[in-house]
Design a protein around this motif. Structure first.
Motif, PDB file in Angstrom:
ATOM      1  N   ILE A 158       0.838  -1.201   0.000  1.00 29.35           N
ATOM      2  CA  ILE A 158       0.000   0.000   0.000  1.00 29.35           C
ATOM      3  C   ILE A 158       0.875   1.253   0.000  1.00 29.35           C
ATOM      4  O   ILE A 158       0.619   2.209  -0.736  1.00 29.35           O
ATOM      5  N   ILE A 159       1.937   1.234   0.798  1.00 31.34           N
ATOM      6  CA  ILE A 159       2.823   2.409   0.855  1.00 31.34           C
ATOM      7  C   ILE A 159       3.495   2.650  -0.498  1.00 31.34           C
ATOM      8  O   ILE A 159       3.508   3.773  -1.012  1.00 31.34           O
ATOM      9  N   PHE A 160       4.061   1.607  -1.080  1.00 34.85           N
ATOM     10  CA  PHE A 160       4.760   1.790  -2.357  1.00 34.85           C
ATOM     11  C   PHE A 160       3.774   2.161  -3.475  1.00 34.85           C
ATOM     12  O   PHE A 160       4.079   2.990  -4.330  1.00 34.85           O
ATOM     13  N   PHE A 161       2.619   1.529  -3.460  1.00 31.75           N
ATOM     14  CA  PHE A 161       1.620   1.809  -4.494  1.00 31.75           C
ATOM     15  C   PHE A 161       1.167   3.267  -4.425  1.00 31.75           C
ATOM     16  O   PHE A 161       1.124   3.974  -5.433  1.00 31.75           O
ATOM     17  N   THR A 162       0.824   3.733  -3.229  1.00 35.18           N
ATOM     18  CA  THR A 162       0.309   5.098  -3.131  1.00 35.18           C
ATOM     19  C   THR A 162       1.413   6.124  -3.377  1.00 35.18           C
ATOM     20  O   THR A 162       1.155   7.180  -3.947  1.00 35.18           O
ATOM     21  N   THR A 163       2.637   5.806  -2.972  1.00 39.43           N
ATOM     22  CA  THR A 163       3.735   6.731  -3.252  1.00 39.43           C
ATOM     23  C   THR A 163       3.927   6.875  -4.754  1.00 39.43           C
ATOM     24  O   THR A 163       4.075   7.984  -5.278  1.00 39.43           O
ATOM     25  N   SER A 164       3.916   5.743  -5.442  1.00 41.47           N
ATOM     26  CA  SER A 164       4.029   5.776  -6.901  1.00 41.47           C
ATOM     27  C   SER A 164       2.895   6.600  -7.501  1.00 41.47           C
ATOM     28  O   SER A 164       3.107   7.448  -8.372  1.00 41.47           O
ATOM     29  N   HIS A 165       1.689   6.367  -7.000  1.00 46.91           N
ATOM     30  CA  HIS A 165       0.526   7.094  -7.507  1.00 46.91           C
ATOM     31  C   HIS A 165       0.671   8.603  -7.288  1.00 46.91           C
ATOM     32  O   HIS A 165       0.404   9.404  -8.184  1.00 46.91           O
ATOM     33  N   THR A 166       1.096   8.986  -6.083  1.00 54.09           N
ATOM     34  CA  THR A 166       1.202  10.413  -5.776  1.00 54.09           C
ATOM     35  C   THR A 166       2.253  11.092  -6.647  1.00 54.09           C
ATOM     36  O   THR A 166       2.054  12.212  -7.138  1.00 54.09           O
ATOM     37  N   LEU A 167       3.396  10.406  -6.837  1.00 57.16           N
ATOM     38  CA  LEU A 167       4.451  10.988  -7.681  1.00 57.16           C
ATOM     39  C   LEU A 167       3.921  11.225  -9.100  1.00 57.16           C
ATOM     40  O   LEU A 167       4.179  12.267  -9.701  1.00 57.16           O
ATOM     41  N   ASN A 168       3.185  10.263  -9.626  1.00 61.60           N
ATOM     42  CA  ASN A 168       2.623  10.433 -10.960  1.00 61.60           C
ATOM     43  C   ASN A 168       1.534  11.496 -10.986  1.00 61.60           C
ATOM     44  O   ASN A 168       1.370  12.211 -11.968  1.00 61.60           O
ATOM     45  N   ALA A 169       0.769  11.568  -9.892  1.00 58.10           N
ATOM     46  CA  ALA A 169      -0.374  12.490  -9.837  1.00 58.10           C
ATOM     47  C   ALA A 169       0.083  13.935  -9.972  1.00 58.10           C
ATOM     48  O   ALA A 169      -0.594  14.755 -10.612  1.00 58.10           O
TER      49      ALA A 169
END
Lengths: 657, 657
Positions: free
Chosen positions: B490-501
């Motif tokens: 969850i941490i890695f997924f959301t971090t990746s998402h936020t960076l792209n966002a």
């Protein structure tokens, strides 16, 4: 149990088959004088690396031998020595054949792609057969001698030590040589890449063999023997309950079948002009896996009267294949993620970096879900024994996996030799095609190495809890939470250290290359030869020095945590779990970010978004440079650390009572 | 228990003191017409952001209100609404005063640094007092009404929801506005930074207030109330055992003292010309902390007859201070790490990135060891209650922490206004000096926010295990290991998402700024005004849209894991632990890498390694650009997620039986 003797037997068959392939490869024409000269220099350099590494290792091994002997027992210490020597022998064979085969692959490429593929893949298979054959033979002989899984744990620690040196030290070496040679050669002296006047250029070529052949081989050797030993340890407890020795023998037999299946798979690699190369390699993997699955069904039902372990083996095998495919998806330029990453290079350096990092972090989700599903299936099928045997299943066809993987650097080196020896352009085209497939298989191999390290570490963790007689590791207890935190710190600390180490080691090499340009008269004019081995030796020794800190951390911190009364063996369990979860996330992130940057650059070089020399390409090159230590040094080091810490915990468990 | 009424009383005193400071700041001369115009535009933009955010939030809150009402109970749902409204009110007050004070700080700077510091710090204190005062007042009133910690958990969830919107959505917004405004303005239209013709420039200035004032405030508001509630939950169980209500009341009283101590600390911030500014702020922190420590001793011994909880409170308080100092060490250019990072920019983009990442990852070790030591001390002193009350101790002086922290963006904005309004150079020098100190305090604040989020999440985790009646969460069970893995994903997924966002949201803003340049006649010539609020509105709405995925993941995945029979409430416990450990590591890594890159660039700009405009500086700028979404979007989002998931687990615990 007569079936048991199948294990040393098939180990021996694997080794013999490896020697047979070696003999065949060595008979091939090594090409013209120039080619042989270059190949000799690479060979010489690789041997210099190995000598230096094994010398350092010997000191380390002797110290650890006595530590083990006095703290645990001398039987374990002997097994440790055997593990180190056997894994070292497999690595030695792998590098030896790789440096024989590279020039022969280049020379065979003049006849056609089928011949070149045959040589490159045969040499990869030598390494594959040696890893599996030596691993299994050694293990089963020691088991025959000691008849106690607790003692042969030492064998896994020996393998782990070699893996530490080959993979962590080798990874730092490889990238330092790469960066160092490029910087002085291209930037300062203004001579082309791979120019023989550059004293560091052989060190660079040696690096490919060191990292991708010996490093990967030692990594998988470690996973292979550790997963078997962990399963035997868990199986031994089940055997004590129901007196069925099948629990202990099953992992050995599944691995035996795996070797035979890999030999059969070898003969399915054929390529005619026009047939997709990757498909040829995939076919051999598929054949080997199918044989193992069928045999496992019969072994599982015949030995244990149930299909549970069989289902766990399938879960492990499939998980390995799926993780490989996912890695390919995230790192190959045939798919959207890398193409999008290449597109983001159009807006400059920063977006390249941010998107590459985001890609890597996002790419952890599906592989870990795959691991998680495999764990659940294996556990439901056969409890903790299922988790351990799933790792064995994933690694049973390791001979095939290593073959496919070690073939890549041989093809890569062949291309370098073709370039340096100025062979006809169509030769280079063929080696390039082999190399391109090699990049894909290398990426798949990295994914597989991480997945198998994760399952192996989990299997060892399970074995540790049995060995330390732990009933419960309760994360509502403060010491366990603290352990999980410490495990996480170790991963971040060592990753940080490794990333910095590459820079420091590169600096030492740079100094030496500069010195040679200054002090050897006529070097730049091509009238004198640089001292290649000195460069290899220097960067080997600094790389090995940089390895001391992560190595010591991985060995000493678990022991301290286990022995401190405030923390104790449960906290050590927490440490292993924390390191496992954080480590797998970080290893996948770094491997896939690195692989994606590499291929995004290559995608641009094939003519997209402005092609070579454009600003987009420049941004992508920076991404690739950042990705190099990610994927080849820091990422793979994590695989080793999570396994090594688990083995240390397992072996030193008697101290924690 | 009469002492109990101290909690709402001191909450009210805090709020009143906040209003008193607000009144004083608003009386200050806001400067000339030009300054007032710019300030009005920033104010207008900030209000546009808040309106858009609160409108979206209202929908979310209504849905969650009914979900909570039907699945749990309507009292919890009511508390949830109260938490959302109260935290929203604190954020509203904070942004309001920040946009009043920025121009007044600029105008006071004409009289001297003492006056300017006074205004900026007063406005920061308004936010600080509102966070602590409103937080504690609301919490204690709800407790007086319901008399059940299980119900007032809803209050924490409300605060968490606001934090999600303000910190995650706000973080994405801030960086998108920053990147978008720069790209179109500087690169495409060729006009300077902060030029009022750029429609995105106000959105950018608004971003500072949104991220560092409202976002940080909501983050700490959440930690503050959650840590108190978690301690009350654990205390309630102890109360049921020994009928001593002191266990429940202690966290409220410690927090009450904290507010009064922060008010006293406020009066210790004085600066004459020549006195080090940072020292003035540190003195107020020191005074507040000392008062809390002394009072805690008496409270702990008087209420509970033991010093255990007192020792835990000290451990928490000290850990907060130490983590702040460590963050300063790793991210300030007064120390070696950032100076070395700046030096590495000499060898180009790639080394800047690699070394910055290595710095961030390496910087996790000491702060986490600090947390770990605090956990051990707190646990030894008072078992799991100790861990919870340690978090309360760390956050007790939150009014002071927020004051010091929110002062930074006000000084930053004041500098921007001075620049745009073309005030005398010495004014800018003074605001720059204030701003430089603000950068340090912001870094310390980030470290503190992570540390407090970690302890709060751990306290909530403890409360969850009590609420879900879990005796043991055993990591030797497969479902728990699976949970830990899922938490990490969850941490890695959301971090990746936020960076792209950030990239995607920036793109939407870029489109709008371009449109305005094309469609508004006379805009580039300075004859027409751009539609600032449209830009704010657009990037607010896209930022909020990007927040949906991480928000839903954090709310839904824990509930699913808890309800699936194969996984269950123990796996959810594993998930929380996995997310906590991975999250803290990643949050510190990203915050410190980002902070270090930022200050390495500033260090070069002060004239080192070639200074502004050199190649070294260009490399450092890329590092800074990569670091921006790290430290201001992805990193802080993790703080929120680890707390939010723990609160969700705690509240939905009744569903998991």
């Amino acid at each position: 149990m007569d079936l048991f003797f199948l294990a040393p037997l098939s180990g021996a068959i694997g080794i013999l088959f490896g020697f047979f392939l070696w003999f065949r490869v060595s008979k091939v024409n090594p090409g013209n004088k120039r080619m042989r000269e270059i190949a000799a220099a690479i060979h010489e350099g690789a041997m210099a690396f190995l000598n230096r590494e094994y010398r350092t290792l010997a000191v380390f091994a002797v110290v650890l031998f006595f530590v083990l002997g006095f703290l645990i027992n001398f039987n374990t210490a002997l097994c440790f020595l055997a593990g180190a020597i056997f894994s070292g022998a497999a690595g030695y064979a792998g590098i030896k054949i790789a440096t024989i085969a590279n020039v022969r692959t280049a020379s065979s490429a003049r006849k056609g792609i089928g011949e070149a593929l045959h040589i490159a893949f045969s040499s990869g298979s030598v390494m594959g057969m040696m890893v599996a054959g030596i691993g299994l033979l050694g293990l089963s002989i020691l088991y025959l001698i000691f008849r106690d899984p607790a003692i042969i744990n030492g064998y896994a620690l020996g393998a782990s030590s070699i893996a530490l040196f080959a993979r962590v030290g080798g990874g730092i070496y490889t990238k330092a040589a790469d960066v160092g040679a490029d910087l002085v050669g291209k930037v300062e002296a203004g001579i082309p890449e791979d120019d023989p006047r550059n004293a560091g250029v052989i060190a660079d070529n040696v690096g490919d063999n060191v990292g991708d052949v010996a490093g990967m081989g030692a990594d998988l050797f470690e996973s292979y023997v550790s997963s078997i030993i962990a399963t035997m340890t868990v199986g031994y407890l089940l055997f004590q309950a129901d007196r069925n020795i099948g629990w202990v023998v099953l992992p050995l037999l599944v691995s035996s079948v795996g070797i035979i299946a890999s030999i059969i798979g070898f003969f399915f690699v054929r390529s005619k002009e026009g047939v997709r190369l990757g498909a040829a390699l995939e076919r051999s993997t598929l054949v080997s896996a199918t044989i193992v699955i069928i045999a496992s069904y019969f072994l599982s039902t015949a030995l244990l009267g149930q299909i549970g372990p069989f289902l766990a083996i399938i879960a492990g095998l499939l998980a390995g294949v799926i993780i490989g495919k996912l890695t390919d998806y995230y790192t190959s330029y045939h798919f959207k993620p890398v193409q999008e990453l290449a597109r983001s290079s159009q807006t400059g350096y920063a977006t390249t970096i941010i998107n590459g990092i985001a890609l890597g972090m996002g790419s952890t989700t599906l592989p870990i879900i795959t691991i998680v599903v495999a764990i659940i299936i294996a556990y439901l099928a056969s409890d903790i024994y299922g988790i351990a045997i799933a790792a064995v299943g994933m690694l049973s066809t390791v001979a095939n996996t290593v073959s496919v993987d070690a073939y890549g650097p041989v093809a890569d080196n062949a291309g370098g030799i073709a370039e340096m020896a100025k062979l006809e352009p169509h030769v280079r085209e063929i080696t390039d095609e082999l190399d391109a497939v090699g990049n894909t298989t290398a990426a798949i191999g990295k994914g597989f190495a991480i997945g198998s390290a994760a399952l192996t570490a989990l299997a060892l963790f399970t074995a540790y809890t049995q060995a330390a007689q732990i009933d419960v590791i309760d994360i509502t207890q403060a010491n366990v939470i603290v352990g999980i935190f410490i495990g996480g710190i170790i991963i971040f600390f060592t990753t940080s250290h490794t990333l910095n180490a590459v820079g420091r080691a590169a600096f030492d090499l740079i100094e030496e290359i500069r010195r040679q340009f200054h002090e050897i008269p006529g070097l730049l004019e091509g009238k004198a030869k640089p001292e290649y081995t000195r460069c290899v030796d220097i960067s080997t020794s600094t790389a090995l020095k940089e390895m001391i800190v992560p190595g010591l951390v991985a060995i000493i911190v678990p022991i301290i945590v286990g022995m401190i009364p405030l923390l104790g063996k449960e906290a050590l369990g927490g440490l292993l779990a924390g390191a496992l979860v954080t480590g797998v996330l970080m290893a996948i992130f770094m491997a896939n970010s690195g692989g994606a940057w590499d291929n995004a650059k290559k995608w641009i070089e094939t003519g997209h978004f402005g092609g070579k020399g454009s600003d987009t390409h420049k941004a992508a090159v920076v991404g690739d440079t950042v990705g190099d230590p990610f994927k080849d040094a820091a990422g793979p080091a994590i695989n080793i650390l999570i396994k090594l810490m688990s083995i240390v915990a397992l072996i030193f468990a008697p101290l924690f009572f």
